[in-house]
Structure formats: C-alpha cells, structure tokens
Write a protein that holds these residues in place. Structure first.
Motif, PDB file in Angstrom:
ATOM      1  N   SER A  20      10.553  10.491  -1.961  1.00  0.00           N
ATOM      2  CA  SER A  20       9.352   9.911  -1.356  1.00  0.00           C
ATOM      3  C   SER A  20       8.401   9.434  -2.425  1.00  0.00           C
ATOM      4  O   SER A  20       8.231  10.086  -3.461  1.00  0.00           O
ATOM      5  CB  SER A  20       8.654  10.963  -0.488  1.00  0.00           C
ATOM      6  OG  SER A  20       9.522  11.390   0.544  1.00  0.00           O
ATOM      7  N   PRO A  21       7.754   8.310  -2.252  1.00  0.00           N
ATOM      8  CA  PRO A  21       6.790   7.821  -3.227  1.00  0.00           C
ATOM      9  C   PRO A  21       5.569   8.709  -3.299  1.00  0.00           C
ATOM     10  O   PRO A  21       5.262   9.449  -2.382  1.00  0.00           O
ATOM     11  CB  PRO A  21       6.437   6.414  -2.701  1.00  0.00           C
ATOM     12  CG  PRO A  21       6.692   6.497  -1.227  1.00  0.00           C
ATOM     13  CD  PRO A  21       7.858   7.437  -1.053  1.00  0.00           C
ATOM     14  N   PRO A  32       6.991   1.600   2.020  1.00  0.00           N
ATOM     15  CA  PRO A  32       6.953   2.782   1.146  1.00  0.00           C
ATOM     16  C   PRO A  32       8.335   3.080   0.556  1.00  0.00           C
ATOM     17  O   PRO A  32       9.270   3.433   1.276  1.00  0.00           O
ATOM     18  CB  PRO A  32       6.492   3.902   2.093  1.00  0.00           C
ATOM     19  CG  PRO A  32       5.815   3.205   3.226  1.00  0.00           C
ATOM     20  CD  PRO A  32       6.536   1.907   3.395  1.00  0.00           C
ATOM     21  N   PRO A  58       2.010   9.657  -2.764  1.00  0.00           N
ATOM     22  CA  PRO A  58       1.001   9.136  -1.827  1.00  0.00           C
ATOM     23  C   PRO A  58      -0.303   8.838  -2.535  1.00  0.00           C
ATOM     24  O   PRO A  58      -0.666   9.483  -3.504  1.00  0.00           O
ATOM     25  CB  PRO A  58       0.843  10.281  -0.823  1.00  0.00           C
ATOM     26  CG  PRO A  58       1.217  11.508  -1.591  1.00  0.00           C
ATOM     27  CD  PRO A  58       2.266  11.083  -2.581  1.00  0.00           C
ATOM     28  N   ARG A  83       0.835  -1.198   0.000  1.00  0.00           N
ATOM     29  CA  ARG A  83       0.000   0.000   0.000  1.00  0.00           C
ATOM     30  C   ARG A  83       0.879   1.262   0.000  1.00  0.00           C
ATOM     31  O   ARG A  83       1.940   1.294   0.597  1.00  0.00           O
ATOM     32  CB  ARG A  83      -0.923   0.000   1.213  1.00  0.00           C
ATOM     33  CG  ARG A  83      -2.073  -1.002   1.118  1.00  0.00           C
ATOM     34  CD  ARG A  83      -2.948  -0.951   2.351  1.00  0.00           C
ATOM     35  NE  ARG A  83      -2.206  -1.355   3.558  1.00  0.00           N
ATOM     36  CZ  ARG A  83      -2.741  -1.397   4.776  1.00  0.00           C
ATOM     37  NH1 ARG A  83      -4.014  -1.066   4.955  1.00  0.00           N
ATOM     38  NH2 ARG A  83      -2.016  -1.784   5.816  1.00  0.00           N
ATOM     39  N   GLY A  84       0.386   2.309  -0.695  1.00  0.00           N
ATOM     40  CA  GLY A  84       1.124   3.568  -0.734  1.00  0.00           C
ATOM     41  C   GLY A  84       2.103   3.694  -1.885  1.00  0.00           C
ATOM     42  O   GLY A  84       2.788   4.703  -2.003  1.00  0.00           O
ATOM     43  N   LEU A  85       2.186   2.665  -2.724  1.00  0.00           N
ATOM     44  CA  LEU A  85       3.101   2.720  -3.859  1.00  0.00           C
ATOM     45  C   LEU A  85       2.365   3.240  -5.096  1.00  0.00           C
ATOM     46  O   LEU A  85       1.233   2.842  -5.356  1.00  0.00           O
ATOM     47  CB  LEU A  85       3.675   1.337  -4.168  1.00  0.00           C
ATOM     48  CG  LEU A  85       4.631   0.732  -3.129  1.00  0.00           C
ATOM     49  CD1 LEU A  85       5.035  -0.662  -3.551  1.00  0.00           C
ATOM     50  CD2 LEU A  85       5.868   1.613  -2.954  1.00  0.00           C
TER      51      LEU A  85
END
Length: 589
Positions: free
Chosen positions: A582-583, A508, A585, A471-473
């Motif tokens: 940062s990926p 993440p 969101p 999740r979050g990718l």
C-alpha cells in the motif's frame, strides 16, 4: 592489528638472558607504545623523543629511539638521524667491545628500528584505509558526476541551447530546430558517454615501497650478525662453511617467503622452498654443537606466512616445541631458564616477519576492498546518470522536435509562433533537468507531467483521456509514475501520434497507460512484436533503447511491479505499474 606490534615491542624490550624487561626498559617500552599505537598517538610530542633519548643508554634499547626518530622527525633529517642513532648503538652495546659485540649492537638497533617503524606505519596505513574506505568512493563519485556533467553538457546541453536560439528566429528555423532536437534525442537513447579511466589509489604503491626495502634490509642484518657470530665462535673451516651456508640459505628463503604479495597468493615452489628451509633449520638444531638455534625462528615465520592458518599454526607450534626439546636435550644446554629465553627470541623473530607479511596483506585487502567499493559506487552513479538522462530527457526532446515540425507545417503564423514558444519552454525545462541530474535525483510532479503529456500528445494529433488523479501518492511513487509517463509519451511521439488513442489511468499505487492505434508503435519497449492488422507496423512493435529496463530498475527499488505487453485485442499496447504494498498515505487522506 596492534596486538602484533605490542608483542614485538615487548620482545624487543627484554634484555638478553632475561624473560622480562628491566625497569628502564619498561619506561622505554611505555613511551614507545605511545609513539607507535594509533589510539595513543595524540599524546606523542617532543617530550616522547626527549624521554627516549635520555632512557636509551640506560635501558639498552637504541632501536626504539631509532624507530621513534623515523616516526616523529620530519624529512629530510629523519634518515640521517636514524643512521646516527644506529651507529652510536655499536660502541654502547653490552659485551667485550669486540667486532661481534659492536656489529650486534649496530645490527640490533638497525633491525629493531626498521621493524618497529614498518609495523607502526603498516598499522597506521591499515587503520587509515579502513577508516576512509568510504571517502574514496565519495571522491570517485564526485569526479564521475563532474565528468558526466561536462560530457552531457557537450552532447545534449549545447543542443538545447541551440533550440532556444532557433526558436527565437521564427518559423524559418523550425525545421532546423526539429532536426537538432531529433539528433539530441538519438544521443540520449544511445549508449552513455565513454567511461574515463579511474584515478589510481596512491596507497597502491605505498605498501610494497615501504615493505620491500625493510624486508630485505632486516634479513641482510640478521645474515651479517649471524656470520659475525660464527666467526666469533671460531668454527673450523669445513664446519664453519657448512653452518654459514645453512644460515645464508635459511635467511634467503625467509626473505623470499616474506616478500609482499597479494593475500592468498603463495610464493612459487612454496612446498619445496618451505621444506628446504625447515630441514636446514632443524638440521643445524639437531647437531650437538649447533651454534644458531634461532634459525628455527625463520622456519616458524615461514610456516605462518606460507601455510593456511589451520595448518600453519600447528606447524609453527610443533617447530617451536621441537626447538625447545632439542635445546633441553643437549648436555651442555642452557637449562630451563635459558631455553625459555631462547624460545622468547624465536617467537619474537617469527612474529616480526609474520607481522610484516600479515600487515602488508591486510593493507592490501583493505585497499582492494576500498577500490571495489569505489568502483561499485562509480558504476552505480554512472548507471543512474545515464538512466536519468534517458528517462527524463527523452520525452522533452521528442516533444521539442514535434513542436518544431508543427511550427514548420502550420500555415497560421500565430499558431506557429506558439509552437516555437512551447519548444523554447520545453528546452529550458530539459536543460534545467540535465544540469540537475549529475548532482541529485530530479523531483517530478505527476500532475505536471499529466498536463504536459496531455498537451504535447494532443498537439501531435492524439486523443488523450485521463482517469483518476495523483492524490495519495508518496513523493517516490509519484516520481516513478511521472518518469514512466514521460517514457510512454516519448515513445508515442517518436513513432507517430496522429490518430492514436491514449488512455492514462492513475490511482493509489497504480498507473496504466494504454495506447491504441492502427499505425502507431508501442509507448514502451515490448518483449515481443505483435503485427497490426493488414501487416502494418502495430502498436506492439518492439522498440529499441533502455526505457523498459530502466523503468523496471526504478520500480524494483520501490516494490512496484511493471507489466507491459499487447492489449487483449492485439491493436494496442499497455504499460502497467502496480505497487506490491500500500502507498504511504498523506495527511488527512
């Protein structure tokens, strides 16, 4: 590039002895601009040719009509009509109706028509190639995709179809199924299919085919008209022969300098040929009764063609100024007005041949750039397809081979049937991936790959632990991690998974796959080998193939660092992918 064409058309429209075109010539010039310039071409029609047919005798510009015939009339009648216009220009030419007057009229119409046609076509070709420089790349890429689709279908697709068929035959065909899958996996890990020869660009032969005959024909015309002029002047035998020799040599050297060549390629022996041409032109000009000052126009054109711009432009200006000075210095010269008219003639002649050479070179440059873009696009597409085939199918084929071997060894018929069913399902999935690769990137789900890898490695006897979730990718990062997981699992299977302990950590912007075993090789290619205890092949054993290189290429596009190497205790191997940024969101994440 239209500037040269406009200047040449203006120069051709000026009547002999004048500095500006007359009213009829202005109308003829405007219609000719509509006929020749690419941006005004949409206004061209039957009315432009009809208008020029009416204006030509009045304006005294049959060469414009001849050029328009070549540009506007369809084959096969364009060249016969061109010849009719050129021959009709002789009797209509101003003058006394003598041989020189008729030849001069025919020659001017012939040369003007060919030059305007050549400059117009080269300008069109340059604009067309420049505007469509991306279309060739798109066509080549489409051809490359079709070729790869056929070759990979033959090399791997047929094997996957055979796997599905063998899976339906039961346990008796399990070993054959495993062998077919292993062979296909080796083909995937090998070099990509042989490259096909690129399709030639048809514009490659268009420019020389257009320029060569026109360059030669216009030079021959100038030579013939010049010789007729000398005969008309009644030069004494020796002096006439000397002038004729100089005229022939200057024009021949100009033709040599003007022949189409790739940009940056100078004519052989250019210092000698250019020096000889300049000396001959200035020598005739320096004589008190030198009959043909326009010879310096050829020398001016050659300096612009042969020399670099930083020296060619000053040299051309100096030659033009020298021509003006020599003509003004003559006691029987034409005066300031006549000298200005002569200089306009020199400038126009020089621009004609310089324009032909310049536009030919520019077309060559655009064509080469177009070819380079297409070749680069094809090479990128070829690498992408080979990389995708390797990365996306390696795991599936290894898993299929494992399922076939398990089915062959398992004494339980029900479990063996389950392994064969899994092999058929994996083969269908791999076949779908294979057929999607040439057209577009295959979308992968990390959750789906985690489940698949866990099931396949567990069936092979490995212990699999998964920590974290996907999740979050963002989709691009998820696809990269899924590809890396496939490659890691494929290498574990390829080198034996029984007794292996595989830990998969997902978070993440992070994926880490750690493989620990005493008798199992590394999940991905390693930069150096670290032997396992007891001398057995260890988890850090170097693998062949393109897995780690492909993975680094994919990761670099997304700003992801790839780390691979032995674990700290030397008994395992770790692959880590870590995002530098940062990926993206997700909503509500």
């Amino acid at each position: 590039m239209s500037v040269i064409l406009v200047v040449v058309l203006f120069g051709f429209s000026v009547e002999p002895g004048r500095l500006l075109p007359g009213p009829a010539a202005v109308l003829m010039l405007l219609v000719q601009l509509i006929t020749c310039l690419p941006w005004a071409r949409r206004l061209r029609g039957a009315w432009t040719l009809s208008a020029q047919l009416v204006l030509a005798p009045w304006a005294g510009l049959p060469g414009f009509l001849a050029a328009s015939v070549l540009l506007a009339v369809e084959r096969p009648v364009r060249w016969p009509l061109f010849a009719v216009v050129v021959l009709a220009a002789g009797p209509l030419a101003p003058g006394d109706g003598g041989v020189f007057s008729v030849l001069n009229g025919i020659g001017n119409a012939f040369a003007h028509g060919l030059v305007v046609y050549a400059l117009s076509r080269l300008t069109d070709l340059y604009a067309e190639l420049h505007a469509t420089r991306g279309s060739l790349a798109a066509t080549r890429v489409a051809d490359e995709r079709s070729r790869n689709e056929r070759q990979w279908e033959e090399a791997v697709g047929s094997a996957l179809v055979a796997v599905v068929d063998l899976a339906g035959r039961g346990r008796e065909a399990a070993r054959e199924l495993a062998a077919v899958a292993r062979a296909a996996a080796e083909r995937v890990r090998a070099a990509p299919p042989a490259q096909a020869a690129d399709v030639a660009d048809t514009s490659r032969v268009m420019t020389p085919r257009l320029a060569w005959p026109i360059v030669i024909a216009t030079h021959v015309e100038y030579l013939v008209v010049g010789a007729a002029f000398l005969l008309g002047e009644g030069m004494p035998g020796m002096r006439g022969a000397l002038y004729a020799t100089a005229l022939t040599a200057v024009v021949a050297l100009q033709a040599y300098h003007s022949l189409p060549r790739p940009p940056g390629v100078r004519p052989r022996y250019a210092p000698w040929t250019l020096g000889t041409q300049v000396l001959l032109a200035l020598g005739v000009l320096a004589l008190p009764d030198g009959p043909y000052p326009q010879l310096t126009a050829f020398a001016v054109a050659s300096t612009l063609i042969v020399l670099p711009a930083r020296t060619g432009l000053p040299a051309a200006a100096a030659l033009t100024a020298a021509t003006a000075g020599a003509v003004l210095a003559r006691t029987d010269g034409p005066g300031v007005h006549g000298t200005a008219v002569l200089l306009l003639d020199v400038v126009v002649i020089a621009l004609v041949f310089y324009g032909l050479a310049l536009l030919t070179g520019l077309v060559h440059q655009v064509r080469e750039a177009r070819e380079a873009l297409a070749s680069l696009a094809v090479a990128r597409e070829r690498r992408r397809i080979a990389r995708d085939v390797h990365d996306l199918l390696g795991h599936g084929l290894s898993a299929i081979a494992l399922k076939g071997e398990l089915a062959a060894r398992d004494p339980d018929a029900l479990r063996a049937a389950g392994h064969l069913a899994d092999a058929a399902r994996l083969a269908r999935r791999a076949l779908a991936d294979l057929r999607a690769i040439p057209g577009q990137a295959v979308a992968l789900s990390l959750d789906g790959e985690l489940a698949s890898v866990r099931g396949v490695l567990s069936a092979a006897g490995a212990t699999v632990r998964v920590r974290g979730d996907a999740r979050g990718l963002d989709p691009a990062m998820e696809g990269l991690f899924a590809t890396a997981l496939r490659e890691a699992a494929a290498n574990v299977l390829r080198h034996g998974a029984a007794g292996c302990s595989c830990t998969i950590e997902v978070g993440p912007g992070l994926l880490r796959v750690t493989d620990r075993a005493d008798q199992v090789s590394a999940p991905v290619s390693a930069p150096a080998a670290v032997p396992a205890p007891g001398g057995a092949p260890g988890a850090s054993e170097v693998l062949g193939g393109n897995g780690i290189a492909n993975l680094r290429d994919r990761a670099a596009l997304l700003g992801v660092e790839v780390e691979s190497g032995p674990t700290s205790d030397g008994r395992g191997y770790a692959l880590t992918l870590r995002a530098r940024v940062s990926p993206v969101p997700t909503a509500g994440g």
